[in-house]
Design an enzyme around this catalytic site. Structure first.
Site, PDB file in Angstrom:
ATOM      1  N   GLY A 192      33.920  43.469  59.140  1.00 37.65           N
ATOM      2  CA  GLY A 192      34.875  44.573  58.972  1.00 37.65           C
ATOM      3  C   GLY A 192      34.164  45.918  58.896  1.00 37.65           C
ATOM      4  N   ALA A 241      39.450  40.960  53.287  1.00 36.56           N
ATOM      5  CA  ALA A 241      40.858  40.956  52.856  1.00 36.56           C
ATOM      6  C   ALA A 241      41.717  41.017  54.102  1.00 36.56           C
ATOM      7  CB  ALA A 241      41.159  42.172  51.978  1.00 36.56           C
ATOM      8  N   THR A 246      41.727  48.379  45.860  1.00 37.70           N
ATOM      9  CA  THR A 246      42.398  49.452  46.603  1.00 37.70           C
ATOM     10  C   THR A 246      43.230  50.400  45.737  1.00 37.70           C
ATOM     11  OG1 THR A 246      44.128  49.786  48.272  1.00 37.70           O
ATOM     12  CG2 THR A 246      44.250  47.752  47.048  1.00 37.70           C
ATOM     13  N   TYR A 295      50.902  44.118  50.070  1.00 38.95           N
ATOM     14  CA  TYR A 295      49.435  44.237  50.140  1.00 38.95           C
ATOM     15  C   TYR A 295      48.870  44.642  48.767  1.00 38.95           C
ATOM     16  CZ  TYR A 295      44.921  46.439  51.216  1.00 38.95           C
ATOM     17  OH  TYR A 295      43.601  46.817  51.209  1.00 38.95           O
TER      18      TYR A 295
HETATM   19  N1  LIG Z   1      40.611  50.346  54.917  1.00 43.54           N
HETATM   20  C1  LIG Z   1      41.005  51.015  53.847  1.00 43.54           C
HETATM   21  O1  LIG Z   1      41.499  52.151  53.926  1.00 43.54           O
HETATM   22  C2  LIG Z   1      40.821  50.410  52.463  1.00 43.54           C
HETATM   23  C3  LIG Z   1      41.253  51.156  51.352  1.00 43.54           C
HETATM   24  C4  LIG Z   1      41.092  50.593  50.082  1.00 43.54           C
HETATM   25  C5  LIG Z   1      40.507  49.353  49.913  1.00 43.54           C
HETATM   26  N2  LIG Z   1      40.111  48.647  51.020  1.00 43.54           N
HETATM   27  C6  LIG Z   1      39.506  47.329  50.791  1.00 43.54           C
HETATM   28  O2  LIG Z   1      38.173  47.393  51.274  1.00 43.54           O
HETATM   29  C7  LIG Z   1      37.772  46.112  51.771  1.00 43.54           C
HETATM   30  C8  LIG Z   1      37.181  46.276  53.163  1.00 43.54           C
HETATM   31  O3  LIG Z   1      38.179  46.818  54.009  1.00 43.54           O
HETATM   32  P1  LIG Z   1      37.879  47.272  55.498  1.00 43.54           P
HETATM   33  O4  LIG Z   1      38.437  48.630  55.661  1.00 43.54           O
HETATM   34  O5  LIG Z   1      36.454  47.009  55.844  1.00 43.54           O
HETATM   35  O6  LIG Z   1      38.850  46.259  56.259  1.00 43.54           O
HETATM   36  P2  LIG Z   1      38.640  45.456  57.613  1.00 43.54           P
HETATM   37  O7  LIG Z   1      37.876  46.281  58.588  1.00 43.54           O
HETATM   38  O8  LIG Z   1      40.005  44.964  57.966  1.00 43.54           O
HETATM   39  O9  LIG Z   1      37.720  44.249  57.173  1.00 43.54           O
HETATM   40  C9  LIG Z   1      38.225  43.127  56.475  1.00 43.54           C
HETATM   41  C10 LIG Z   1      37.518  41.913  56.985  1.00 43.54           C
HETATM   42  O10 LIG Z   1      38.053  40.758  56.339  1.00 43.54           O
HETATM   43  C11 LIG Z   1      38.205  39.740  57.313  1.00 43.54           C
HETATM   44  N3  LIG Z   1      39.250  38.797  56.979  1.00 43.54           N
HETATM   45  C12 LIG Z   1      40.600  38.972  57.059  1.00 43.54           C
HETATM   46  N4  LIG Z   1      41.243  37.840  56.734  1.00 43.54           N
HETATM   47  C13 LIG Z   1      40.276  36.937  56.435  1.00 43.54           C
HETATM   48  C14 LIG Z   1      40.321  35.580  56.046  1.00 43.54           C
HETATM   49  N5  LIG Z   1      41.484  34.928  55.906  1.00 43.54           N
HETATM   50  N6  LIG Z   1      39.154  34.937  55.834  1.00 43.54           N
HETATM   51  C15 LIG Z   1      37.976  35.578  56.011  1.00 43.54           C
HETATM   52  N7  LIG Z   1      37.869  36.862  56.376  1.00 43.54           N
HETATM   53  C16 LIG Z   1      39.007  37.527  56.600  1.00 43.54           C
HETATM   54  C17 LIG Z   1      38.560  40.483  58.597  1.00 43.54           C
HETATM   55  O11 LIG Z   1      38.273  39.680  59.735  1.00 43.54           O
HETATM   56  P3  LIG Z   1      39.254  39.741  61.027  1.00 43.54           P
HETATM   57  O12 LIG Z   1      39.413  41.185  61.364  1.00 43.54           O
HETATM   58  O13 LIG Z   1      38.516  38.937  62.026  1.00 43.54           O
HETATM   59  O14 LIG Z   1      40.540  39.113  60.558  1.00 43.54           O
HETATM   60  C18 LIG Z   1      37.683  41.730  58.502  1.00 43.54           C
HETATM   61  O15 LIG Z   1      36.431  41.522  59.103  1.00 43.54           O
HETATM   62  C19 LIG Z   1      39.024  45.221  51.708  1.00 43.54           C
HETATM   63  O16 LIG Z   1      38.930  44.402  50.578  1.00 43.54           O
HETATM   64  C20 LIG Z   1      40.177  46.209  51.560  1.00 43.54           C
HETATM   65  O17 LIG Z   1      41.235  45.636  50.842  1.00 43.54           O
HETATM   66  C21 LIG Z   1      40.236  49.144  52.286  1.00 43.54           C
END
Ligand SMILES: NC(=O)c1ccc[n+]([C@@H]2O[C@H](COP(=O)([O-])OP(=O)(O)OC[C@H]3O[C@@H](n4cnc5c(N)ncnc54)[C@H](OP(=O)(O)O)[C@@H]3O)[C@@H](O)[C@H]2O)c1
Length: 290
Positions: A10, A61, A102, A126
């Site tokens: 991710g 996630a 988050t 979510y």
């Molecule tokens: N993005 C934001 O603005 C934001 C804000 C606050 C907090 N967060 C938190 O920060 C963390 C990282 O977020 P990010 O922005 O890097 O999100 P991301 O790019 O969507 O990365 C999440 C990763 O988790 C993997 N994943 C999803 N479902 C899964 C499953 N069932 N088993 C194993 N892996 C799985 C995804 O793989 P696939 O893509 O292959 O499914 C993806 O590689 C998360 O915990 C998120 O809740 C994000």
């Protein structure tokens, strides 16, 4: 240190791997979704007990906020039960867990920035599933709440704004949702420090500088040498079609625990934004041979 990173494919996960492995030469086990399905208990227990890490950074996630609204079972299977399995495996190998959470654990109705001791009240599936994940962790774990994550890897709002600016003369962004844009690289550096120092507890970790999406889009255009007045403010109520999941109007997370612990705060978001825009511009110049 041997560090196990979930969600390693991710946008944050890729920065985490790079920070721990390339910059600091830790031994990294990069668990991408392809290698590990979080909702499968046996798979999570098997991989973590076989690799026996010293620390686990749980960044995976299901982050598709609107899709979660229509599939709550899947959201909870990944975002809550996934944490339960990671916590169970961590207990077996006696490794601390660092869980990324988050701003969506709050409903956004507070007038001031949210501090770590504010009561969560998520308004979306979510947000509820991520809060339920927080509650699966053992005492002594670390929870890192962040917001509005952007980075070099994967899709994000900076890339979306630049793409839309290339396609349209005028852009519209909401001016009634405020937050702290946070860049994956700065976030990964701060997480690494918490891991290396083994700091337990709840931390809000974001870049500094609160803006609305409208103000953020203006900054993206300004820093990429375009006219910010091409961005027009709209209200969330005017968005058509309305989005399935409610967004917090106030997503601003005060980094109070970092500050009061004497730990460095990530810089103003404009610094990493300028670096990212420069990097994306060089990539695009290289791709077009300019
Ligand atoms: N993005 C934001 O603005 C934001 C804000 C606050 C907090 N967060 C938190 O920060 C963390 C990282 O977020 P990010 O922005 O890097 O999100 P991301 O790019 O969507 O990365 C999440 C990763 O988790 C993997 N994943 C999803 N479902 C899964 C499953 N069932 N088993 C194993 N892996 C799985 C995804 O793989 P696939 O893509 O292959 O499914 C993806 O590689 C998360 O915990 C998120 O809740 C994000």
């Amino acid at each position: 240190m041997r560090v196990f990173i979930t969600g390693a494919g991710g946008q944050l996960g890729r920065e985490l791997v790079s920070q721990f492995e390339r910059h600091d030469h830790h031994d990294v086990i990069a668990a991408t979704h392809e290698h590990l399905e979080l909702s499968a208990r046996d798979a999570v227990l098997g991989l973590i007990t076989a690799t026996r890490p010293d620390a686990i950074v749980h960044a995976a996630a299901w982050t598709a906020v609107d899709a979660c609204e229509g599939e709550p079972d899947r959201a909870f299977a990944v975002n809550m039960l996934g944490v339960r399995h990671v916590a169970e495996a961590a207990r077996r190998v006696e490794a601390p867990v660092f869980y990324i959470s988050t701003d969506y654990v709050f409903d956004g109705s507070k007038d001031e920035p949210y501090v770590e001791w504010d009561d969560p009240a998520p308004a979306s599936v979510y947000g509820r599933s991520k809060l339920a994940g927080e509650r699966e962790l053992d005492p002594g774990s670390t929870i890192i709440r962040t917001s509005w994550v952007c980075g070099y890897h994967g899709g994000n709002m900076v890339k979306t704004i630049l793409r839309l600016a290339g396609e349209h003369d005028e852009l519209s962004f909401v001016d009634d949702q405020r937050g702290h844009p946070t860049f994956a690289e700065d976030l990964a550096v701060a997480i690494k420090q918490l891991v290396v120092e083994r700091r337990p507890g709840l931390f809000h970790v974001t870049n500094q500088g609160a803006v609305s999406w409208y103000e953020f889009a203006r900054e993206v255009l300004r820093l990429s040498g375009q006219d910010p007045d091409r961005v027009r403010p709209v209200s969330t109520a005017d968005l058509q079609p309305p989005r399935p999941a409610p967004r917090p109007a106030n997503s601003v997370l005060d980094n109070a625990a970092l500050r009061n612990s004497g730990l460095p705060l990530p810089p103003d978001f404009r610094e990493p934004l300028e670096r990212l825009i420069g990097r994306l511009a060089s990539d695009s110049a290289a791709a077009t041979g300019a």
